[in-house]
Write a protein that holds these residues in place. Structure first.
Motif, PDB file in Angstrom:
ATOM      1  N   ILE A  14       0.835  -1.201   0.000  1.00 43.61           N
ATOM      2  CA  ILE A  14       0.000   0.000   0.000  1.00 43.61           C
ATOM      3  C   ILE A  14       0.874   1.256   0.000  1.00 43.61           C
ATOM      4  O   ILE A  14       0.503   2.268  -0.584  1.00 43.61           O
ATOM      5  N   SER A  15       2.045   1.182   0.629  1.00 45.37           N
ATOM      6  CA  SER A  15       2.907   2.369   0.693  1.00 45.37           C
ATOM      7  C   SER A  15       3.370   2.805  -0.692  1.00 45.37           C
ATOM      8  O   SER A  15       3.559   3.996  -0.934  1.00 45.37           O
ATOM      9  N   GLN A  16       3.524   1.872  -1.616  1.00 47.69           N
ATOM     10  CA  GLN A  16       3.868   2.240  -2.989  1.00 47.69           C
ATOM     11  C   GLN A  16       2.732   3.050  -3.620  1.00 47.69           C
ATOM     12  O   GLN A  16       2.976   4.038  -4.320  1.00 47.69           O
ATOM     13  N   VAL A  17       1.512   2.633  -3.375  1.00 47.38           N
ATOM     14  CA  VAL A  17       0.344   3.348  -3.896  1.00 47.38           C
ATOM     15  C   VAL A  17       0.288   4.744  -3.269  1.00 47.38           C
ATOM     16  O   VAL A  17       0.086   5.734  -3.974  1.00 47.38           O
ATOM     17  N   CYS A  18       0.498   4.818  -1.960  1.00 45.43           N
ATOM     18  CA  CYS A  18       0.472   6.114  -1.275  1.00 45.43           C
ATOM     19  C   CYS A  18       1.524   7.058  -1.843  1.00 45.43           C
ATOM     20  O   CYS A  18       1.271   8.253  -2.028  1.00 45.43           O
ATOM     21  N   GLY A  19       2.703   6.514  -2.136  1.00 46.67           N
ATOM     22  CA  GLY A  19       3.757   7.331  -2.738  1.00 46.67           C
ATOM     23  C   GLY A  19       3.358   7.864  -4.100  1.00 46.67           C
ATOM     24  O   GLY A  19       3.580   9.035  -4.420  1.00 46.67           O
ATOM     25  N   MET A  20       2.745   7.017  -4.902  1.00 43.78           N
ATOM     26  CA  MET A  20       2.336   7.445  -6.233  1.00 43.78           C
ATOM     27  C   MET A  20       1.195   8.465  -6.160  1.00 43.78           C
ATOM     28  O   MET A  20       1.174   9.434  -6.915  1.00 43.78           O
ATOM     29  N   ILE A  21       0.263   8.260  -5.228  1.00 42.04           N
ATOM     30  CA  ILE A  21      -0.820   9.228  -5.012  1.00 42.04           C
ATOM     31  C   ILE A  21      -0.220  10.573  -4.594  1.00 42.04           C
ATOM     32  O   ILE A  21      -0.638  11.627  -5.070  1.00 42.04           O
ATOM     33  N   GLY A  22       0.776  10.516  -3.717  1.00 46.14           N
ATOM     34  CA  GLY A  22       1.450  11.740  -3.284  1.00 46.14           C
ATOM     35  C   GLY A  22       2.107  12.489  -4.431  1.00 46.14           C
ATOM     36  O   GLY A  22       2.034  13.719  -4.508  1.00 46.14           O
ATOM     37  N   ARG A  23       2.722  11.753  -5.344  1.00 39.94           N
ATOM     38  CA  ARG A  23       3.348  12.405  -6.503  1.00 39.94           C
ATOM     39  C   ARG A  23       2.308  12.991  -7.454  1.00 39.94           C
ATOM     40  O   ARG A  23       2.501  14.074  -8.000  1.00 39.94           O
ATOM     41  N   LEU A  24       1.191  12.293  -7.653  1.00 41.01           N
ATOM     42  CA  LEU A  24       0.116  12.841  -8.494  1.00 41.01           C
ATOM     43  C   LEU A  24      -0.466  14.106  -7.859  1.00 41.01           C
ATOM     44  O   LEU A  24      -0.809  15.061  -8.562  1.00 41.01           O
ATOM     45  N   ASP A  25      -0.563  14.111  -6.540  1.00 40.00           N
ATOM     46  CA  ASP A  25      -1.043  15.288  -5.812  1.00 40.00           C
ATOM     47  C   ASP A  25      -0.039  16.428  -5.969  1.00 40.00           C
ATOM     48  O   ASP A  25      -0.408  17.562  -6.269  1.00 40.00           O
ATOM     49  N   TRP A  26       1.242  16.131  -5.788  1.00 41.96           N
ATOM     50  CA  TRP A  26       2.294  17.146  -5.906  1.00 41.96           C
ATOM     51  C   TRP A  26       2.318  17.749  -7.312  1.00 41.96           C
ATOM     52  O   TRP A  26       2.537  18.948  -7.480  1.00 41.96           O
ATOM     53  N   LYS A  27       2.090  16.919  -8.325  1.00 45.59           N
ATOM     54  CA  LYS A  27       2.072  17.391  -9.710  1.00 45.59           C
ATOM     55  C   LYS A  27       0.735  18.040 -10.082  1.00 45.59           C
ATOM     56  O   LYS A  27       0.544  18.473 -11.205  1.00 45.59           O
ATOM     57  N   GLN A  28      -0.189  18.069  -9.136  1.00 44.62           N
ATOM     58  CA  GLN A  28      -1.496  18.714  -9.263  1.00 44.62           C
ATOM     59  C   GLN A  28      -2.400  18.088 -10.322  1.00 44.62           C
ATOM     60  O   GLN A  28      -3.149  18.766 -11.007  1.00 44.62           O
ATOM     61  N   TYR A  29      -2.334  16.754 -10.431  1.00 42.97           N
ATOM     62  CA  TYR A  29      -3.289  16.029 -11.274  1.00 42.97           C
ATOM     63  C   TYR A  29      -4.477  15.578 -10.445  1.00 42.97           C
ATOM     64  O   TYR A  29      -5.561  15.361 -10.984  1.00 42.97           O
ATOM     65  N   ILE A  30      -4.249  15.405  -9.147  1.00 40.93           N
ATOM     66  CA  ILE A  30      -5.308  15.052  -8.212  1.00 40.93           C
ATOM     67  C   ILE A  30      -5.146  15.888  -6.953  1.00 40.93           C
ATOM     68  O   ILE A  30      -4.103  16.511  -6.751  1.00 40.93           O
ATOM     69  N   LYS A  31      -6.163  15.871  -6.114  1.00 41.78           N
ATOM     70  CA  LYS A  31      -6.086  16.497  -4.795  1.00 41.78           C
ATOM     71  C   LYS A  31      -6.498  15.455  -3.779  1.00 41.78           C
ATOM     72  O   LYS A  31      -7.590  14.896  -3.857  1.00 41.78           O
ATOM     73  N   LYS A  32      -5.604  15.144  -2.851  1.00 40.42           N
ATOM     74  CA  LYS A  32      -5.877  14.177  -1.781  1.00 40.42           C
ATOM     75  C   LYS A  32      -6.258  14.946  -0.540  1.00 40.42           C
ATOM     76  O   LYS A  32      -5.493  15.755  -0.037  1.00 40.42           O
ATOM     77  N   HIS A  33      -7.465  14.743  -0.064  1.00 43.73           N
ATOM     78  CA  HIS A  33      -7.945  15.394   1.149  1.00 43.73           C
ATOM     79  C   HIS A  33      -7.592  14.496   2.328  1.00 43.73           C
ATOM     80  O   HIS A  33      -8.148  13.407   2.459  1.00 43.73           O
ATOM     81  N   GLU A  34      -6.681  14.936   3.155  1.00 49.05           N
ATOM     82  CA  GLU A  34      -6.170  14.126   4.263  1.00 49.05           C
ATOM     83  C   GLU A  34      -7.263  13.813   5.283  1.00 49.05           C
ATOM     84  O   GLU A  34      -8.123  14.640   5.562  1.00 49.05           O
ATOM     85  N   GLY A  35      -7.196  12.605   5.807  1.00 45.47           N
ATOM     86  CA  GLY A  35      -8.092  12.204   6.882  1.00 45.47           C
ATOM     87  C   GLY A  35      -9.486  11.800   6.451  1.00 45.47           C
ATOM     88  O   GLY A  35     -10.355  11.570   7.275  1.00 45.47           O
ATOM     89  N   LYS A  36      -9.705  11.704   5.162  1.00 50.67           N
ATOM     90  CA  LYS A  36     -11.018  11.284   4.664  1.00 50.67           C
ATOM     91  C   LYS A  36     -10.848  10.047   3.800  1.00 50.67           C
ATOM     92  O   LYS A  36      -9.905   9.920   3.036  1.00 50.67           O
ATOM     93  N   TRP A  37     -11.812   9.152   3.892  1.00 51.15           N
ATOM     94  CA  TRP A  37     -11.791   7.895   3.170  1.00 51.15           C
ATOM     95  C   TRP A  37     -12.173   8.118   1.710  1.00 51.15           C
ATOM     96  O   TRP A  37     -13.165   8.801   1.417  1.00 51.15           O
ATOM     97  N   ARG A  38     -11.413   7.570   0.792  1.00 52.38           N
ATOM     98  CA  ARG A  38     -11.655   7.690  -0.659  1.00 52.38           C
ATOM     99  C   ARG A  38     -11.851   9.149  -1.064  1.00 52.38           C
ATOM    100  O   ARG A  38     -12.800   9.505  -1.759  1.00 52.38           O
ATOM    101  N   SER A  39     -10.945   9.982  -0.620  1.00 51.37           N
ATOM    102  CA  SER A  39     -11.127  11.427  -0.742  1.00 51.37           C
ATOM    103  C   SER A  39     -10.253  12.056  -1.827  1.00 51.37           C
ATOM    104  O   SER A  39      -9.804  13.174  -1.689  1.00 51.37           O
ATOM    105  N   ILE A  40     -10.004  11.333  -2.886  1.00 50.03           N
ATOM    106  CA  ILE A  40      -9.201  11.869  -3.980  1.00 50.03           C
ATOM    107  C   ILE A  40     -10.118  12.619  -4.941  1.00 50.03           C
ATOM    108  O   ILE A  40     -11.181  12.138  -5.304  1.00 50.03           O
ATOM    109  N   GLU A  41      -9.677  13.780  -5.328  1.00 49.70           N
ATOM    110  CA  GLU A  41     -10.424  14.608  -6.286  1.00 49.70           C
ATOM    111  C   GLU A  41      -9.592  14.732  -7.550  1.00 49.70           C
ATOM    112  O   GLU A  41      -8.396  15.045  -7.492  1.00 49.70           O
TER     113      GLU A  41
END
Length: 71
Positions: free
Chosen positions: A38-65
């Motif tokens: 799962i940590s690999q997925v979290c890392g990739m989600i973090g990079r997509l967020d950093w590159k501003q393709y998605i927005k991850k709302h911390e502390g919420k379940w399935r909260s990717i925009e």
């Protein structure tokens, strides 16, 4: 610019959201991407967020925009 794996995950998120009206769980992303942890997925989600393709709302379940970015 996205790597091929990042693009694969991004496209999965877009399609999953369209088909199911909610985002996939980390475990579903892990299975789709054939990753060992799962940590690999979290890392990739973090990079997509950093590159501003998605927005991850911390502390919420399935909260990717998905942000409207041209690929």
């Amino acid at each position: 610019m996205l790597t091929l794996k990042q693009l694969k995950l991004y496209n999965f998120l877009v399609k999953y959201k369209k088909d199911n009206s909610l985002m996939p769980s980390l475990r579903e992303m892990q299975r789709y991407m054939e990753m060992k942890s799962i940590s690999q997925v979290c890392g990739m989600i973090g990079r997509l967020d950093w590159k501003q393709y998605i927005k991850k709302h911390e502390g919420k379940w399935r909260s990717i925009e998905i942000l409207n970015k041209e690929i």
